[in-house]
Every structure is written in structure tokens, then in C-alpha cells.
Enzyme design. Sequence first.
Site, mmCIF file in Angstrom:
data_model
loop_
_atom_site.group_PDB
_atom_site.id
_atom_site.type_symbol
_atom_site.label_atom_id
_atom_site.label_comp_id
_atom_site.label_asym_id
_atom_site.label_seq_id
_atom_site.Cartn_x
_atom_site.Cartn_y
_atom_site.Cartn_z
ATOM 1 C CE LYS A 49 -3.753 -2.540 2.163
ATOM 2 N NZ LYS A 49 -4.558 -2.885 3.347
ATOM 3 C CD GLN A 91 -3.332 -4.381 6.521
ATOM 4 O OE1 GLN A 91 -3.581 -3.339 5.912
ATOM 5 N NE2 GLN A 91 -3.579 -5.566 6.014
ATOM 6 C CG ASP A 120 -9.527 -0.216 4.994
ATOM 7 O OD1 ASP A 120 -9.122 -0.752 3.949
ATOM 8 O OD2 ASP A 120 -8.916 -0.256 6.079
HETATM 9 N N1 GUN Z 1 -6.462 -6.809 6.323
HETATM 10 C C1 GUN Z 1 -6.624 -7.584 5.228
HETATM 11 N N2 GUN Z 1 -7.188 -6.863 4.235
HETATM 12 C C2 GUN Z 1 -7.373 -5.607 4.714
HETATM 13 C C3 GUN Z 1 -7.898 -4.408 4.145
HETATM 14 O O1 GUN Z 1 -8.335 -4.348 2.989
HETATM 15 N N3 GUN Z 1 -7.894 -3.317 4.972
HETATM 16 C C4 GUN Z 1 -7.450 -3.362 6.246
HETATM 17 N N4 GUN Z 1 -7.515 -2.241 6.971
HETATM 18 N N5 GUN Z 1 -6.957 -4.464 6.805
HETATM 19 C C5 GUN Z 1 -6.918 -5.570 6.024
#
Ligand code: GUN
Length: 286
Positions: A54, A98, A121
Site C-alpha cells: 500500500k 491494518q 477502507d
Molecule cells: N487486512 C486484510 N485486508 C485488509 C484491508 O483491505 N484493509 C485493512 N484495513 N486491513 C486488512
Amino acid sequence: MTARLIDGKAVAASVHDRVHSAVASRLARGLRAPALATILVGHDPASEVYVRNKRLACEKVGIRSVPVHFEETLTQAELMATIDRLNADDSVDGILVQMPLPPQIDPVAVTERIRPDKDVDGFHPYNIGRLAQRHPVLRPCTPYGVIELLKSVGEPFKKRTAVVVGASNHVGRPMMLELMLAGATATCCHRFTADVAFEVSRADILVVAVGKPGMVKGEWIKPGATVIDVGINRLDSGKLCGDCDFDSVRQRAAFITPVPGGVGPMTVAMLMQNTLEAAILRESES
Ligand code: GUN
């Protein structure tokens, strides 16, 4: 029939290009670059990889990355204080925490603490509610990316039967909302579904997000279906695989996403798009 592969890397690259151009045009107009804060707690290897991807994507498209890293021992109060600070910081457009989080931290409280207009998100109840009511603002990245993949192969949605296997808050449920918004007739399978194979056999569009390697078998698939495999599972051999038995499903489907290289890159691409949209949204509010 051997299904054609849906190239998630290529579709994601075109989303990145679009975001990159939009960011460049903002800079040319004297506006600042959008900024994304990514909060990582602890050292879960998979989470470290996701967050690194990311942050790298931010660099590629010209989004300013604000990395925040805490040890596993972080308290809920400390995390909430960090979210409050980022919520109040006008130079930050998007905040992502996350998941999963260590057990002392309540993920629901964390999700609800992030300002809905910085919730890139798309997990906040406000954003899920807007999607449910057909006025989406910031949309959950993975389901939003799946819709982009389906559009890339000309999926018409209307009068089509869609089946989602998996009812998680982050993928299965918002995926149902996205498919209905697009005009498909959608069914969701979950752990209490009586006959998953039967439901799957009716699907023109099949989205699988359960986290069980090879769970969906080729013989379940309606010939000519479009299959989107959201699962990313690591086998003991170290190899990554999806939730579909790829070789047998490919024999009956018309289109299928590979794992890796299908949905994964789209989640990151839609996060970049959401961060740009969040910056534009807050400017229009101020
Ligand atoms: N953990 C696994 N996928 C995601 C996601 O798309 N966003 C977040 N915040 N945590 C994750």
C-alpha cells in the site's frame, strides 16, 4: 472450455495511471498531493507485506504516505489517540488501520473512530450504510475492485445471477451490496447454507471469499460463468492459491481471476482511488 484469465495487474495498472494523472493535475493547479496514513500494529508477516504494498503504491501514484508503526503491546487508548490526531490533521486525507489487530484492541471501536470521510477502507458503518442505500461515498476496496474487474470483461450485471461465497464484513457482505447496486440478482452463501454446490451451480457471476484453499470445485461451476477468486491462501509448500480449485474450475468457466495477480492488486488500486476521492470530498465540504 478453458477460461480466459482476468488480468488484475493490468486493470490495477490502469486505475493507478488514472489516479496518477489526477494527482499530477491537482499539483499543476496548486493543490497538495492527497495523503494516506497507514497504521500497522505488530509484526504479522502477511500484514507487513500488505502494508508495504500500500505504501509503495502511494509512492507510485504521487500520494503522500504517512506510515505509522506500533508494537504488538499497543493499548486501545493509544491507538484511539493516534486516530483522533490523524482525524484532526487537515493534511491527511485517508486513514487505514491494518487488520487483524492484537486481542487487546477492539476492531469495531477502531473502525468507528475513523472519520467516515477519511475512511478509505470503506468499513465505517456510515460508508457501508451509504452503499446499502445506493448512494456510495467511500466504498470497501476489495468489492469495489471486483466490480472493476467484472466491468473490464464486459459483465452486464442486469438479469444475471450472482453468487457470493463468504459473508465477511469486509468482503462478502459489501460484495452483495455492490452486485445488487450494479443490477445483478445476488445470493450469499455462508456457513449455514444448506447446499453451497447447488447455489454455486446457478451463478453467472461467482465471487468466492472464504479463505479455504480449493474449496470450490470445477463440477459446481455453471459452464460459461465468470469466476472471481478473492482467497489468498499460502500452502505448506509456500505456494499461494485461491479458494477455487483453479485447474478444474478453469475447465468450465469463461473468465477466471488467477491467484496471485487477480483481485489482490485491485484492492490496493481502489485504495489509491479512494484516497484521491477522500481528498476531493473534503475539499468540496470545506
Ligand atoms: N487486512 C486484510 N485486508 C485488509 C484491508 O483491505 N484493509 C485493512 N484495513 N486491513 C486488512
